[in-house]
Enzyme design. Structure first.
Site, PDB file in Angstrom:
ATOM      1  N   ASP A 147      44.845  39.449  35.845  1.00  0.00           N
ATOM      2  CA  ASP A 147      43.457  39.364  36.298  1.00  0.00           C
ATOM      3  C   ASP A 147      42.966  40.514  37.168  1.00  0.00           C
ATOM      4  O   ASP A 147      41.772  40.646  37.397  1.00  0.00           O
ATOM      5  CB  ASP A 147      43.251  38.058  37.077  1.00  0.00           C
ATOM      6  N   ASP A 191      40.000  40.829  40.944  1.00  0.00           N
ATOM      7  CA  ASP A 191      40.143  39.382  41.107  1.00  0.00           C
ATOM      8  C   ASP A 191      40.410  39.044  42.572  1.00  0.00           C
ATOM      9  O   ASP A 191      39.493  38.857  43.343  1.00  0.00           O
ATOM     10  CB  ASP A 191      41.246  38.857  40.194  1.00  0.00           C
ATOM     11  N   ASP A 232      48.002  36.627  45.309  1.00  0.00           N
ATOM     12  CA  ASP A 232      48.193  35.319  44.677  1.00  0.00           C
ATOM     13  C   ASP A 232      49.655  34.928  44.803  1.00  0.00           C
ATOM     14  O   ASP A 232      50.547  35.722  44.447  1.00  0.00           O
ATOM     15  CB  ASP A 232      47.823  35.357  43.192  1.00  0.00           C
ATOM     16  N   ARG A 276      38.761  32.169  50.590  1.00  0.00           N
ATOM     17  CA  ARG A 276      40.199  32.127  50.313  1.00  0.00           C
ATOM     18  C   ARG A 276      40.994  32.954  51.324  1.00  0.00           C
ATOM     19  O   ARG A 276      41.651  33.927  50.964  1.00  0.00           O
ATOM     20  CB  ARG A 276      40.507  32.589  48.889  1.00  0.00           C
TER      21      ARG A 276
END
Length: 388
Positions: free
Chosen positions: A188, A212, A216, A268
Site C-alpha cells: 500500500d 498509505d 503498520d 491513528r
C-alpha cells in the site's frame, strides 16, 4: 573581554578564566549530568558517552518496552556492513547497496552508511532477522519509491533513517532474506510494514508523507517498541492490527514511547485492533480527526503523555468504531496532561491495564510535564564524530 585584553591580563586572571572555560565545556560531568536529566531512558543509555562511533553496538542494550533488550543483534558472529552505493536492484542487489546487506548476508548484520545518501527502492526492502539498520552519522533518506517490510522477521532494529514519500507497489518478485526470490503481492505504500514479526525496535526515525501509513504492525506481530520517532504531515500514522477479522492480533503487544506527533498528523497515533498498546511519554502537537483510536476490543493505556489539542476542530483525543453488535473498549488515561481544551473519554473496566513488562522490558515512566524535553530530539539525529 577582547582578545588583546585577555593576552594582557595578569596570569592569575588568565588561569581563572581558563578553568571557567574548561568547566563550561560539554564534556564536563556537571553539564553531562544536566543534559542527561533532559533525556529519556533510552537516549540516556547511549548518548551520554563520547565517541559513540566506537561503541555503536551499545545501542542494542538500550531498548525498553515490549521489544525488550536487543542483545541478540550483537555479540559473537556479528557482521559489520557499510552501505557505499545508494542504487537499488530488487532482484540482483550489488555489494555495497542496502538491499545486499539486508538480504545476502546470513546471520547477524549491523548496517551503517558511508555518507549521506538518498535511496529510491525499486521494490519493498525485505529485512532479514537479526538485522540492524543504523543510520547514525549520515543523513539517509529512503524516499520516492518502495519502502521497508519486515515479513516473518525477528530481532530487527531500524534506527536513524528518514523515510518519506513511499509509494504503493504492484505485485512482483524481490530478493528476500538469505538471498531467496520472493513473490510479493501489492503493497500500500507504508514507510515500515511489520507483518507476522516479533521483537522489533523502531527508534529515532523521521517519517512523513507516505501514500498509505507510516508504520503498520499486523498479522500476528508482537513484541514491538516504537520510540523516539518524529511523525509529521501524514493522514494515517500508526496502525496496530491487520483488520477486524484477524483474531491472531489479540496477542499483539506494542509500546509507543517518547515519540513526537506533528505537525500535520490527522489520525491513528495509534489505531489499535484487538491487541494491547502502552502509549507513554509522547507529545501530540494537535490532530485532525483523533489521536488514539480503536476497534475490536482493543486495550490502550495512555500514560503521562502531553496532548495539545488543535486550535479548532475536534478536541477529543480518542475515537472508537461504532458497531451495531456492540464492542468493548479498554481505554485508560493515567497521568496525562491535556492542553488547549484536549479531552480523553475513558471506558469502564479493564482495571489499570498494566503492561506487565518483564525485567528486560520495564522502564520508569517520566512525569508528563517533562515530555517536551524528552521528545525534543525525536526523529533521526544529527550526529557529529564525537556526539549524537
Amino acid at each position: 573581554m577582547a582578545l588583546h585584553d585577555f593576552q594582557a591580563a595578569p596570569w592569575p586572571l588568565v588561569l581563572l578564566l581558563g578553568v571557567a572555560i574548561i568547566l563550561m565545556t560539554p564534556s564536563t560531568p556537571v553539564l553531562a549530568k544536566r543534559s542527561s536529566a533532559r533525556m529519556n531512558v533510552i537516549d540516556r543509555c547511549w548518548r551520554m558517552k563520547p565517541n559513540w562511533r566506537s561503541h555503536r553496538q551499545q545501542l542494542a542494550t538500550c531498548s525498553v518496552g515490549y521489544a525488550g533488550k536487543m542483545t541478540n543483534n550483537i555479540g559473537r558472529g556479528l557482521t559489520l556492513y557499510k552501505v557505499t552505493d545508494p542504487s537499488d536492484d530488487a532482484l540482483n542487489p550489488r555489494p555495497g547497496t542496502l538491499r545486499y546487506g539486508v538480504t545476502k548476508i546470513k546471520g547477524k548484520v549491523w548496517i551503517t552508511f558511508q555518507r549521506d545518501m538518498r535511496i529510491k527502492l525499486q521494490k519493498p526492502l525485505l529485512v532479514s532477522s537479526f538485522t540492524t539498520i543504523d543510520g547514525r552519522g549520515a543523513s539517509v533518506h529512503i524516499a520516492g519509491g518502495a519502502c521497508l517490510m519486515l515479513r516473518r522477521a525477528t530481532n530487527v532494529i531500524i534506527h536513524g533513517l528518514r523515510i518519506h514519500d513511499c509509494k504503493a507497489q504492484g505485485p512482483g518478485q524481490v530478493m528476500g532474506p538469505d538471498g531467496e526470490i520472493v513473490n510479493l503481492g501489492p503493497v500500500d505504500g507504508d514507510a515500515i510494514r511489520v507483518v507476522t514479526s516479533s521483537k522489533i525496535w523502531i527508534d529515532h526515525n523521521t517519517l512523513y508523507d507516505c501514500q498509505d501509513g507510516l508504520i503498520d504492525v499486523t498479522r500476528g506481530s508482537t513484541g514491538v517498541t516504537i520510540s523516539n520517532n518524529w511523525f509529521r504531515y501524514q493522514n494515517k500514522v500508526i496502525l496496530l492490527g491487520h483488520d477486524d477479522g484477524f483474531l491472531r492480533d489479540k496477542n499483539m503487544k506494542v509500546t509507543v514511547a517518547f515519540n513526537y506527533f506533528g505537525p500535520g498528523c490527522v489520525q491513528r497515533m495509534p489505531r489499535v485492533r484487538h491487541g494491547y498498546a502502552h502509549v507513554v511519554n509522547n507529545l501530540y502537537q494537535g490532530w485532525g480527526q483523533y489521536a488514539i483510536g480503536g476497534s475490536m476490543n482493543p486495550s490502550v493505556k495512555s500514560q503521562a503523555n502531553l496532548f495539545i489539542a488543535p486550535k479548532s476542530g475536534n478536541k477529543e483525543v480518542t475515537w472508537r468504531k461504532t458497531d451495531k453488535n456492540g464492542m468493548s473498549y479498554n481505554f485508560k488515561s493515567v497521568e496525562d496532561i491535556f492542553e488547549n481544551g484536549a479531552s480523553f473519554t475513558q471506558t469502564h473496566g479493564g482495571g489499570g491495564l498494566k503492561p506487565n513488562y518483564n525485567f528486560e522490558e520495564r522502564f520508569q515512566v517520566a512525569d508528563a510535564r517533562s515530555v517536551r524535553s524528552l521528545t525534543r530530539s525525536s526523529g533521526a539525529l544529527r550526529c557529529s564524530k564525537s556526539s549524537c
